[in-house]
Design an enzyme around this catalytic site. Structure first.
Site, PDB file in Angstrom:
ATOM      1  CG  HIS A   1      -1.650  -0.581  -7.597  1.00  0.00           C
ATOM      2  ND1 HIS A   1      -2.290   0.231  -6.699  1.00  0.00           N
ATOM      3  CD2 HIS A   1      -1.777  -1.842  -7.093  1.00  0.00           C
ATOM      4  CE1 HIS A   1      -2.795  -0.494  -5.710  1.00  0.00           C
ATOM      5  NE2 HIS A   1      -2.494  -1.758  -5.937  1.00  0.00           N
TER       6      HIS A   1
ATOM      7  CD  GLU B   1      -1.638   3.507  -6.445  1.00  0.00           C
ATOM      8  OE1 GLU B   1      -2.669   2.981  -6.940  1.00  0.00           O
ATOM      9  OE2 GLU B   1      -0.789   2.867  -5.823  1.00  0.00           O
TER      10      GLU B   1
ATOM     11  NE  ARG C   1      -4.295  -1.456   0.371  1.00  0.00           N
ATOM     12  CZ  ARG C   1      -4.431  -2.566  -0.353  1.00  0.00           C
ATOM     13  NH1 ARG C   1      -3.477  -2.934  -1.187  1.00  0.00           N
ATOM     14  NH2 ARG C   1      -5.510  -3.328  -0.231  1.00  0.00           N
TER      15      ARG C   1
END
Length: 523
Positions: A276, A258, A229
């Site tokens: 990611h 993000e 995370r």
């Protein structure tokens, strides 16, 4: 029955739903469009794109279940769903192996400079000496967070003949021995490890768990990895450590924002970055989609849900009587867990009075969820809380007594390890939650968003300076309770405050003469 799929979902998941229900796939809906549409559907299946807000929940007159194809449920208003009796489920295990494999891939790519060498060769250069790498064989890997994914990473690293250090407050020596790892503190890992990877949820305790202090302890040859995370590693501190060559490299898959904007390390040559991709494998996408589809099928056909985030599936007549105590049990569990120093091996939950005569199974689950989520975050739910406790050898004991004392009902949660323990007792008065005892000392406190709980010596000129410190930082005190003991005895002060209190301010309070310790509880 009708199912709405509002984010991109694998064909296998959609096909499984279509075997049972009328399925509509409609992605990219705005909140207004979803509010207008949702009233016709019995189930909603989403990923991270759809925001299931309170407005959406309010308009969902037929909705029975929201399924999140993935782990995170930050985009769902869970209290609103619970209040309306809508089950929320996720798929916590579907991308576990993909995340573990991506971590190993990132580590090896960083160790051998693979992305940088690829870019160089594609630019027409031949720079063999520039991209001298290091072996991982015989190196020490520090794993911060030894849950499902962390344990899988450790297993794979052992196959590469690496030595494993691990930090996890819920893992004891027996479990560590079973996994073949050595337990260590975060700072010890920072000092000793050649590679460090984080696999914790993002909570108050784990945010910035690797910060400037930890980077200062690391070897100049150390390398860090984050495929968990954004925010677990302080991005500014990481950027500075890379620029100043305090560490050799970083491999980062997740970011605080993000996509990352103005991130201090994304453009650095000693950083390997990916957008990611931890769960971005064909297998993982199929796994989470099929898992959520199976949950939806079970619930809409009258069966149970395996990965429930909330617990609205209790019969309405039972829910109406225990609802306040569900909230009380989870609140007390969260509070006592934040007050406990270090980890614990035993959780004792005691019910007294009228509540002891009710079916307390759901209350115990709520208490356990509250206790564990402080460290484990949103991944803890009513279904997996017992198995998480069991996997970490945490003993859970429930007791009941219908003997009535001052209140008609009370719930006490006690955490203990060896001779160290913390306990908290609460009750419900006209649907209002009250904390009535902390470590055996009587108080009368309404749980609030932020509370400061301190142990101090009962004598003049202790409480006042603490309040002055908060006032100097413009932190409003909305409530205060002090335990009563003899003069110069040890007692408790609990303050309700209207905003979060930084660690620096807490440290100032701890330095007040007469204060033994002070902790912030966030509820």
């Amino acid at each position: 029955m009708k199912v709405l799929v509002s984010d991109s979902l694998s064909e296998e998941g959609v096909a499984k739903l279509e075997e049972h229900f009328d399925v509509e796939v409609s992605t990219g809906l705005s909140e207004d469009e979803l509010v207008e549409k949702i009233g016709d559907f019995d189930a909603l299946v989403i990923r991270s794109g759809t925001q299931v807000t309170a407005r959406v929940i309010e308009a969902a007159d037929k909705l029975k279940i929201v399924g999140r194809a993935g782990v995170g449920v930050d985009n769902i208003d869970i209290p609103a769903a619970t209040e309306k009796g809508i089950i929320v489920v996720n798929a916590p295990e579907g991308n576990m192996l993909s995340a573990a494999e991506h971590t190993i891939a990132m580590m090896l790519s960083m160790a051998r400079n693979i992305p940088q060498a690829t870019a160089s060769l594609k630019a027409g250069k031949w720079e063999r000496k520039k991209f001298l790498g290091v072996e991982v064989n015989g190196k020490t890997l520090g794993v911060i967070g030894l849950g499902r994914i962390g344990a899988e990473v450790a297993k794979r690293a052992q196959g590469l003949e690496m030595n494993i250090l691990a930090y996890d407050p819920f893992v004891n020596e027996d479990r560590a021995k079973e996994l073949g790892v050595e337990l260590a503190s975060v700072k010890d890992i920072a000092k000793r490890a050649d590679f460090i990877t984080v696999h914790t949820p993002l909570t108050k305790e784990t945010r910035n768990i690797l910060d400037t202090e930890e980077f200062d302890l690391m070897k100049p040859t150390a390398r860090v990895i984050n495929c968990a995370r954004g925010g677990i590693i302080n991005e500014d501190a990481l950027g500075k450590a890379l620029k100043d060559n305090k560490i050799a490299g970083a491999a980062i898959d997740v970011f605080t924002n993000e996509p990352p904007v103005n991130c201090s390390f994304v453009g650095l040559e000693n950083a390997v970055v990916t957008p990611h991709l931890g769960a971005s494998t064909e297998e993982a996408q199929v796994n989470v989609a099929v898992s959520v589809a199976e949950e939806v099928i079970s619930v809409l056909n009258g069966g149970p849900a395996r990965s429930t985030i909330n617990i609205p599936s209790i019969k309405p007549e039972i829910m109406s009587t225990i609802r306040p105590y569900l909230e009380l049990a989870e609140t007390l569990g969260s509070a006592v867990s934040q007050l406990m120093d270090g980890n614990y091996e035993k959780v004792e939950i005691a019910y007294k009075g009228d509540v002891a005569g009710k079916d307390t199974r759901h209350l115990t689950l709520a208490a356990l969820k509250g206790v564990l989520k402080t460290i484990m975050g949103a991944s803890v739910n009513y279904v997996n809380a017992p198995s998480i406790a069991k996997s970490r050898d945490i003993e859970v004991v429930e007791s009941k007594s219908e003997r009535v004392e001052e209140y008609t009902s009370s719930v006490t949660i006690k955490l203990s390890k060896d001779s160290i323990s913390k306990s908290i007792t609460g009750t419900v008065v006209e649907d209002d939650l009250r904390i009535i005892m902390i470590d055996g000392q009587r108080v009368d406190l309404a749980p609030s968003g932020y509370m400061i709980v301190s142990n101090h010596i009962n004598r003049p000129n202790v409480i006042g300076p603490c309040c002055m410190i908060l006032g100097d930082h413009e932190i409003n005190i909305s409530g205060m309770q002090v335990g009563r003991v003899q003069i110069c005895g040890k007692t408790i002060m609990a303050l309700n405050v209207d905003s979060e209190v930084s660690e620096d301010i807490l440290e100032q309070i701890r330095h007040v003469d007469g204060i033994i310790d002070a902790k912030l509880v966030s509820l």
